[in-house]
Design a protein around this motif. Structure first.
Motif: not given
Length: 83
Positions: A60-67, A69-73
């Motif tokens: 959950v933390l890995g997928v949430g963190g990736t999402a 990061a993509l949003y902020r990008l």
């Protein structure tokens, strides 16, 4: 001075050598049997409920963190227009 150091050393050796040791049961054969058993369960989940919870929290933390990061990008790539 040297006499004090030697006395301190002797006290330290006595403390270490006279401590009682715990007689613990060797659990390695039990764990080997558990982890080597071919029951279709992935190795990282064979430890029980704690392993399952840690695995799911990590995912959950890995997928949430990736999402995130993509949003902020995406926010940084398309800045708001100033009027």
């Amino acid at each position: 001075m040297l006499r004090n150091l030697l006395a301190l050393r002797q006290i330290g050796q006595r403390t270490i050598s006279t401590t009682s040791r715990r007689h613990l049961q060797n659990k390695v054969p039990e764990k080997q049997k558990l982890f080597q058993e071919d029951d279709g369960i992935p190795l990282y989940l064979k430890g029980g409920i704690a392993d399952v919870l840690l695995y799911r929290a990590t995912m959950v933390l890995g997928v949430g963190g990736t999402a995130y990061a993509l949003y902020r990008l995406a926010v940084a790539a398309f800045p708001k227009k100033q009027e």
